[in-house]
Design a protein around this motif. Structure first.
Motif, PDB file in Angstrom:
ATOM      1  N   ARG A  64      -2.329   7.951  -3.188  1.00 40.23           N
ATOM      2  CA  ARG A  64      -2.616   6.855  -2.260  1.00 40.23           C
ATOM      3  C   ARG A  64      -2.023   5.551  -2.770  1.00 40.23           C
ATOM      4  NH1 ARG A  64      -6.234   2.933  -2.583  1.00 40.23           N
ATOM      5  NH2 ARG A  64      -7.189   3.959  -4.374  1.00 40.23           N
ATOM      6  N   GLU A  65      -2.134   5.308  -4.067  1.00 40.70           N
ATOM      7  CA  GLU A  65      -1.575   4.084  -4.638  1.00 40.70           C
ATOM      8  C   GLU A  65      -0.044   4.079  -4.528  1.00 40.70           C
ATOM      9  OE1 GLU A  65      -4.492   2.754  -8.205  1.00 40.70           O
ATOM     10  OE2 GLU A  65      -3.527   4.699  -8.475  1.00 40.70           O
ATOM     11  N   LEU A  66       0.570   5.234  -4.767  1.00 36.38           N
ATOM     12  CA  LEU A  66       2.028   5.309  -4.635  1.00 36.38           C
ATOM     13  C   LEU A  66       2.450   5.042  -3.195  1.00 36.38           C
ATOM     14  CD1 LEU A  66       2.973   8.406  -6.838  1.00 36.38           C
ATOM     15  CD2 LEU A  66       3.304   5.984  -7.365  1.00 36.38           C
ATOM     16  N   ALA A  67       1.702   5.599  -2.232  1.00 35.75           N
ATOM     17  CA  ALA A  67       2.038   5.374  -0.827  1.00 35.75           C
ATOM     18  C   ALA A  67       1.891   3.906  -0.458  1.00 35.75           C
ATOM     19  CB  ALA A  67       1.151   6.241   0.062  1.00 35.75           C
ATOM     20  N   TYR A  68       0.841   3.259  -0.951  1.00 37.51           N
ATOM     21  CA  TYR A  68       0.649   1.838  -0.689  1.00 37.51           C
ATOM     22  C   TYR A  68       1.803   1.024  -1.272  1.00 37.51           C
ATOM     23  CZ  TYR A  68      -4.235   2.357   0.881  1.00 37.51           C
ATOM     24  OH  TYR A  68      -5.376   2.661   1.575  1.00 37.51           O
ATOM     25  N   PHE A  69       2.121   1.306  -2.538  1.00 39.26           N
ATOM     26  CA  PHE A  69       3.194   0.541  -3.178  1.00 39.26           C
ATOM     27  C   PHE A  69       4.527   0.778  -2.483  1.00 39.26           C
ATOM     28  CE2 PHE A  69       6.806   0.627  -6.113  1.00 39.26           C
ATOM     29  CZ  PHE A  69       6.875  -0.727  -6.408  1.00 39.26           C
ATOM     30  N   LEU A  70       4.823   2.031  -2.112  1.00 34.85           N
ATOM     31  CA  LEU A  70       6.107   2.330  -1.484  1.00 34.85           C
ATOM     32  C   LEU A  70       6.244   1.608  -0.149  1.00 34.85           C
ATOM     33  CD1 LEU A  70       8.719   3.899  -1.810  1.00 34.85           C
ATOM     34  CD2 LEU A  70       7.633   5.831  -0.661  1.00 34.85           C
ATOM     35  N   ALA A  71       5.168   1.510   0.610  1.00 36.74           N
ATOM     36  CA  ALA A  71       5.224   0.781   1.879  1.00 36.74           C
ATOM     37  C   ALA A  71       5.593  -0.678   1.645  1.00 36.74           C
ATOM     38  CB  ALA A  71       3.886   0.883   2.604  1.00 36.74           C
ATOM     39  N   HIS A 100       7.083  -6.956   2.477  1.00 32.97           N
ATOM     40  CA  HIS A 100       6.206  -7.862   3.225  1.00 32.97           C
ATOM     41  C   HIS A 100       4.834  -7.194   3.301  1.00 32.97           C
ATOM     42  CE1 HIS A 100       4.513 -10.087   6.616  1.00 32.97           C
ATOM     43  NE2 HIS A 100       5.449 -11.012   6.396  1.00 32.97           N
ATOM     44  N   PHE A 101       3.805  -7.856   2.765  1.00 32.54           N
ATOM     45  CA  PHE A 101       2.481  -7.243   2.718  1.00 32.54           C
ATOM     46  C   PHE A 101       1.905  -7.037   4.119  1.00 32.54           C
ATOM     47  CE2 PHE A 101       2.602  -8.213  -1.756  1.00 32.54           C
ATOM     48  CZ  PHE A 101       1.768  -7.259  -2.331  1.00 32.54           C
ATOM     49  N   GLY A 102       2.137  -7.980   5.016  1.00 32.12           N
ATOM     50  CA  GLY A 102       1.587  -7.846   6.362  1.00 32.12           C
ATOM     51  C   GLY A 102       2.176  -6.653   7.096  1.00 32.12           C
ATOM     52  N   ARG A 126       1.835  -0.935   8.866  1.00 30.33           N
ATOM     53  CA  ARG A 126       2.416   0.411   8.830  1.00 30.33           C
ATOM     54  C   ARG A 126       1.413   1.427   8.295  1.00 30.33           C
ATOM     55  NH1 ARG A 126       7.771   1.463   5.143  1.00 30.33           N
ATOM     56  NH2 ARG A 126       7.165   3.460   4.242  1.00 30.33           N
ATOM     57  N   LEU A 127       0.605   1.007   7.317  1.00 28.76           N
ATOM     58  CA  LEU A 127      -0.371   1.915   6.715  1.00 28.76           C
ATOM     59  C   LEU A 127      -1.661   2.001   7.520  1.00 28.76           C
ATOM     60  CD1 LEU A 127       0.112   0.730   3.027  1.00 28.76           C
ATOM     61  CD2 LEU A 127       0.692   3.010   3.889  1.00 28.76           C
ATOM     62  N   GLY A 128      -1.841   1.069   8.450  1.00 28.57           N
ATOM     63  CA  GLY A 128      -3.061   1.059   9.247  1.00 28.57           C
ATOM     64  C   GLY A 128      -4.265   0.534   8.502  1.00 28.57           C
ATOM     65  N   ILE A 129      -4.048  -0.391   7.564  1.00 30.63           N
ATOM     66  CA  ILE A 129      -5.146  -0.992   6.807  1.00 30.63           C
ATOM     67  C   ILE A 129      -5.010  -2.506   6.859  1.00 30.63           C
ATOM     68  CG2 ILE A 129      -5.325   0.997   5.255  1.00 30.63           C
ATOM     69  CD1 ILE A 129      -3.904  -0.659   3.122  1.00 30.63           C
ATOM     70  N   ALA A 130      -6.057  -3.199   6.421  1.00 29.91           N
ATOM     71  CA  ALA A 130      -5.998  -4.657   6.351  1.00 29.91           C
ATOM     72  C   ALA A 130      -5.182  -5.086   5.134  1.00 29.91           C
ATOM     73  CB  ALA A 130      -7.407  -5.234   6.277  1.00 29.91           C
TER      74      ALA A 130
END
Length: 287
Positions: A7-14, A20-22, A27-31
């Motif tokens: 999950r952390e790798l997916a977050y970082f890769l996005a 751009h964090f927003g 894209r990940l469907g999270i805040a």
């Protein structure tokens, strides 16, 4: 080092891909706040800074660039393991999925399939036709079992390979192009000609050229006079009537090869690779 979760790798890769964090959060469907906290936690766990953040935006640090590359490999491996496990557990008959770009088999696949079907190890073969950048991705994520790829244009990391054919290169041009009547060309003759940038293939083509993802797009744009392309000479086999091929004598040769995941243990796959190698040798002897 502590274990890093997928999950952390997916977050970082996005974030690494969007810069751009927003946009990454959408894209990940999270805040966005939980995403920012997750990246900071990952940086603390690894003991390195992965992203430079300032008022102008987000940029990868050298450590971030390494993790972005490794994250793609790791996430693809997890996805591939799940897909191959599900396929192995299905009651349907086993099959071998072969992926290639249209015309990317150097004219060999028909003979390979005919010879392969006669073998006792053979299973049903599904052929997937995709864009240039999709072939390696589908092989890495477990959708495909084997792919026709082209060296030196592909990243072959994580694959075993069997070279089949070494081809020269040709320039594909509109039939009315000023260079279309030449007997051969050098790469310098194509200076100023837009060469395609393949979608998902960093460093390909020239910055002023259109980005393309499919060979048919390239041929259409060449016919319209919007670009030229340097491709393996087997492109002649599927050339449109309004295009011509001219040999490029100083372009790097291209090796058409079969690639499959390292350490794959499939008798059906091994038989397919042996058959392909035999067909390629027979074609070479008869040429």
């Amino acid at each position: 080092m502590d274990r890093v979760e997928t999950r952390e790798l997916a977050y970082f890769l996005a974030v690494a891909q969007e810069l751009h964090f927003g946009r990454a959060a959408a894209r990940l469907g999270i805040a966005q706040p939980p995403l920012s906290r997750a990246i900071k936690q990952l940086e603390r766990r690894l003991g390195v800074v992965l992203l430079d953040r300032d008022s102008r935006g987000v940029a990868l640090t050298p450590a971030g660039e390494v993790l972005a590359r490794e994250a793609v490999v790791a996430l693809d491996a997890v996805t591939a393991a799940a897909r191959r496990t599900r396929r192995a557990g299905l009651p349907a008959a086993p099959r071998l999925v072969v992926v290639m770009k249209p015309g990317g088999d150097a004219g060999l696949l028909r003979e390979i399939l005919a010879a392969y079907e006669a073998l006792p190890e053979a299973v049903d073969v599904e052929v997937m036709l995709t864009g240039v950048a999709e072939r390696a991705r589908l092989l890495r994520d477990g959708t495909a079992d084997v792919a026709f790829l082209h060296d030196p244009y592909e990243d072959l990391t994580g694959f075993d390979t069997e070279p089949l054919v070494v081809e020269g290169a040709v320039a594909v041009l509109p039939s009315g192009h000023a260079l279309a009547g030449r007997s051969d060309l050098r790469m310098s003759d194509l200076d100023g000609e837009p060469l395609p940038r393949w979608r998902g293939v960093p460093g390909s083509g020239r910055p002023d050229a259109p980005e393309v993802g499919d060979p048919s797009e390239v041929m259409q744009l060449i016919a319209l006079g919007r670009m030229a392309a340097v491709v393996p000479e087997s492109a002649r086999l599927h050339l449109r009537r309004d295009l011509v091929c001219v040999p490029v004598v100083d372009a790097a040769p291209v090796t058409v090869l079969l690639a499959w995941p390292e350490n794959a243990r499939s008798p059906a796959l091994a038989a397919f690779v042996r058959t392909a190698a035999g067909c390629a040798q027979a074609q070479s002897r008869s040429a």
